[in-house]
Design a protein around this motif. Structure first.
Motif, PDB file in Angstrom:
ATOM      1  N   VAL A  22       0.835  -1.204   0.000  1.00 35.21           N
ATOM      2  CA  VAL A  22       0.000   0.000   0.000  1.00 35.21           C
ATOM      3  C   VAL A  22       0.870   1.255   0.000  1.00 35.21           C
ATOM      4  O   VAL A  22       0.592   2.226  -0.731  1.00 35.21           O
ATOM      5  N   ARG A  26       0.916   4.391  -2.602  1.00 36.86           N
ATOM      6  CA  ARG A  26       0.714   5.788  -2.198  1.00 36.86           C
ATOM      7  C   ARG A  26       1.924   6.660  -2.539  1.00 36.86           C
ATOM      8  O   ARG A  26       1.778   7.857  -2.811  1.00 36.86           O
ATOM      9  N   SER A  63      -8.043  -2.003   0.688  1.00 37.90           N
ATOM     10  CA  SER A  63      -7.669  -0.583   0.743  1.00 37.90           C
ATOM     11  C   SER A  63      -8.367   0.236  -0.329  1.00 37.90           C
ATOM     12  O   SER A  63      -8.419   1.472  -0.255  1.00 37.90           O
ATOM     13  N   GLY A  64      -8.894  -0.443  -1.375  1.00 39.64           N
ATOM     14  CA  GLY A  64      -9.539   0.266  -2.466  1.00 39.64           C
ATOM     15  C   GLY A  64      -8.585   0.839  -3.482  1.00 39.64           C
ATOM     16  O   GLY A  64      -8.991   1.542  -4.400  1.00 39.64           O
ATOM     17  N   LEU A  65      -7.296   0.532  -3.348  1.00 32.87           N
ATOM     18  CA  LEU A  65      -6.281   1.110  -4.237  1.00 32.87           C
ATOM     19  C   LEU A  65      -6.004   0.252  -5.460  1.00 32.87           C
ATOM     20  O   LEU A  65      -5.348   0.708  -6.395  1.00 32.87           O
ATOM     21  N   ARG A  79      -7.314   6.518  -9.180  1.00 27.15           N
ATOM     22  CA  ARG A  79      -8.386   7.117  -8.398  1.00 27.15           C
ATOM     23  C   ARG A  79      -8.208   8.630  -8.325  1.00 27.15           C
ATOM     24  O   ARG A  79      -7.102   9.133  -8.179  1.00 27.15           O
ATOM     25  N   VAL A  82      -9.032  13.089  -3.196  1.00 30.22           N
ATOM     26  CA  VAL A  82     -10.077  13.145  -2.179  1.00 30.22           C
ATOM     27  C   VAL A  82     -10.849  14.456  -2.296  1.00 30.22           C
ATOM     28  O   VAL A  82     -10.289  15.514  -2.578  1.00 30.22           O
ATOM     29  N   ALA A 220     -14.138  -3.471  -0.140  1.00 30.08           N
ATOM     30  CA  ALA A 220     -13.488  -2.178   0.084  1.00 30.08           C
ATOM     31  C   ALA A 220     -14.352  -1.318   1.012  1.00 30.08           C
ATOM     32  O   ALA A 220     -15.580  -1.440   1.015  1.00 30.08           O
ATOM     33  N   ASP A 247     -12.346   6.063   0.327  1.00 24.74           N
ATOM     34  CA  ASP A 247     -11.047   6.670   0.057  1.00 24.74           C
ATOM     35  C   ASP A 247     -11.158   7.964  -0.728  1.00 24.74           C
ATOM     36  O   ASP A 247     -10.155   8.615  -1.004  1.00 24.74           O
ATOM     37  N   GLN A 248     -12.387   8.372  -1.063  1.00 24.24           N
ATOM     38  CA  GLN A 248     -12.584   9.566  -1.872  1.00 24.24           C
ATOM     39  C   GLN A 248     -13.097  10.775  -1.097  1.00 24.24           C
ATOM     40  O   GLN A 248     -13.284  11.833  -1.669  1.00 24.24           O
TER      41      GLN A 248
END
Length: 259
Positions: A22, A26, A63-65, A79, A82, A220, A247-248
């Motif tokens: 992760v 990132r 994690s949705g990544l 993605r 945010v 997620a 995550d957004q």
């Protein structure tokens, strides 16, 4: 390479591996569109069993990544940034200037916003919405279901339920585009002045269907938000049931310190 220790002071080994992957995403080491290394590559890299790697990838997907594509493995998602959801988003001044909350927030952050209308029409009120509206379950209401996009990515679904006796004489509420300021502006145009908006939030894993609709990995995290729009007459004229990719969004609320 020797077998690494399967646990440690910082948590189980699979959690450590998931955190490492992760962080690589990132930090941009693994970029959008990149394929996460295969199970065999990760086994060699971390010196652990295939079972440990599979557990780690469950955490990474949560994690949705990343998204899993058949025959291609796990792909790093592209993605969008945010977006903040502020307690100021329903200010009357924004509605009067012709800006609906979602479009106003997206414009402020420099994002390209799109709203896809999935359904508008009569529906039997779901039990929770009916209770909040103060009507029996199954009572006919107007339903408006939308899917919201940010920079081409689906980030939120919303289903509004409005009492039929309130909306039946407001034709704009049956249109895909209700006009400047959205449905709240049209309701106020017809004498339903708002006193407050009450929101309830719950974080939970996405169901399979929800994950598919929002282009998330199964399980997620999502934020389930239900909002009641209350008028100065004490009537709830809309219940909005919203699901957001966790995550957004960052939520920001102003809480008065005095009575």
């Amino acid at each position: 390479m020797g077998t690494a220790v399967e646990g440690g002071r910082s948590g189980p080994r699979y959690v450590q591996i998931a955190d490492d992957i992760v962080q690589q995403i990132r930090a941009g080491v693994l970029k959008p569109g990149d394929t996460v290394p295969s199970e065999s590559e990760l086994v060699d890299r971390y010196g652990v069993s295939g079972g440990t790697i599979r557990k780690a990838m469950v955490e990474v997907r949560a994690s949705g990544l990343v998204e899993t594509r058949h025959g291609k493995g796990s792909i790093v998602k592209d993605r969008p940034p945010v977006r903040h959801r502020s307690s100021d988003r329903f200010r009357r001044s924004l509605r009067q200037s012709g800006k609906a909350a979602y479009l106003a927030e997206s414009a402020q952050s420099g994002a390209t916003a799109k709203v896809s209308v999935l359904y508008i029409g009569p529906m039997e009120a779901p039990a929770d919405a009916a209770q909040r509206l103060g009507v029996p379950a199954g009572t006919q209401v107007l339903a408006r279901r939308r899917l919201y996009f940010r920079n081409g990515t689906p980030v939120e679904t919303a289903s509004s339920y409005l009492p039929w006796d309130v909306v039946k004489d407001i034709p704009e509420l049956f249109a895909e585009n209700p006009g400047g300021g959205g449905i709240y502006a049209r309701l106020e145009d017809h004498g339903h002045e708002f006193a407050e908006f009450v929101e309830t939030l719950q974080a939970r894993p996405a169901s399979k269907a929800e994950a598919s609709e929002l282009a998330l990995s199964p399980g997620a995290p999502v934020v389930h938000l239900v909002r009641e729009a209350r008028t100065t007459a004490g009537v709830v004229v809309e219940v909005c049931d919203t699901l957001m990719a966790a995550d957004q969004f960052v939520f920001e609320y102003r809480i008065p310190a005095a009575d």
